[in-house]
Scaffold this active site. Sequence first.
Site, PDB file in Angstrom:
ATOM      1  N   ASN A  24       1.705  -8.005  -0.313  1.00 27.05           N
ATOM      2  CA  ASN A  24       0.502  -8.816  -0.141  1.00 27.05           C
ATOM      3  C   ASN A  24       0.872 -10.287   0.016  1.00 27.05           C
ATOM      4  O   ASN A  24       1.933 -10.727  -0.421  1.00 27.05           O
ATOM      5  CB  ASN A  24      -0.365  -8.680  -1.401  1.00 27.05           C
ATOM      6  CG  ASN A  24      -0.971  -7.317  -1.552  1.00 27.05           C
ATOM      7  OD1 ASN A  24      -1.711  -6.862  -0.698  1.00 27.05           O
ATOM      8  ND2 ASN A  24      -0.651  -6.643  -2.657  1.00 27.05           N
ATOM      9  N   CYS A  72       0.848  -1.186   0.000  1.00 28.44           N
ATOM     10  CA  CYS A  72       0.000   0.000   0.000  1.00 28.44           C
ATOM     11  C   CYS A  72       0.883   1.235   0.000  1.00 28.44           C
ATOM     12  O   CYS A  72       1.600   1.472   0.965  1.00 28.44           O
ATOM     13  CB  CYS A  72      -0.932   0.031   1.203  1.00 28.44           C
ATOM     14  SG  CYS A  72      -1.916   1.541   1.253  1.00 28.44           S
TER      15      CYS A  72
HETATM   16 MG    MG Z   1      -2.929  -5.266  -0.185  1.00 32.96          MG
END
Ligand code: MG
Length: 326
Positions: A264, A255
């Site tokens: 992620n 992010c």
């Molecule tokens: Mg993410």
Amino acid sequence: MAPAAVRGPVARPRTTMPGPVRIWEVGPRDGLQNEAAIVPADVKAAMVDRLAAAGLPVVEVTSFVHPSRVPQLADAEEVMARVRRRPGVRYPVLVPNRAGLERALASGATDVCVFASATETFARRNLNRSRDEALAAFEPVVAGAKAAGAGVRAYVSMCFGDPWEGDVAPGDVLSVAERLLAMGCDELSLGDTIGVATTGQVVGLLDDLERAGVGLERVGVHFHDTYGQALANSLAAVERGVTTVDASAGGIGGCPFAESATGNLATEDLCWALAGLGIETGVDLVELVATSVWMASVLGRPSPSKVVQAMARGLQSGGAGQGEAR
Ligand code: MG
């Protein structure tokens, strides 16, 4: 099918685990928006097509935020036009407001996602509004999407920890979740935006949601691997009854608006673990790994996924030295 000598996961199903898990692939959107490289639209569309061909049932394509906000995804219309949509696959896109929704619908989107925050500070930093103002601003967006027949998912950021506020009270997540569902969102994605969640927190929050009457069939989870817990947290959620898990092919992305966020959960790592439990995902792991190896070459850096690294070595060497043939 894997080439004969490439090791795949050995399944030993557990009867206590739930049925199929739907993987919500976020690589083309959440992954690429945090890459320094600007990937051409035709390459993005090819990535989406390959991920869908590998069996992923949901591939989040892009974001209709203002191009100045996320320059990596400034070509949203072009990517949407180039994706060759497969029947049965869903291609959601992010929309920040009514203007974004109109652009998304004009591009043929049938699934959209809004993004809210569980915490006040992240709302102000990421959405430029207070948490409640941001939620109120989503009401006409959600209503407009529903009126157009689109499915609506709501991301909730910072559900387990916030870099500025520290701990996040489960009650704050619960109140945001209930408000998003009440305004008409079909489903939620609970995000551990900075990757600090523990399995105890995850199961506890799911307990809280269920106790408040939120069915877990409407709840997805989205973990980051900052502390190496993304896969453990995902499996804990699945064991608790969650059937939608977000992941990013090759583990790319994070992010850009949250300091200290890292990548992620890699879709391949999730697929390997679920396959070992005998849980169906419909994903062809070899096709997926090949796609992530290709994307790593496009991005100019190796995939952080251990499964991609290990299986890519097996694929390149024809399986020599990878253990027994399967
Ligand atoms: Mg993410």
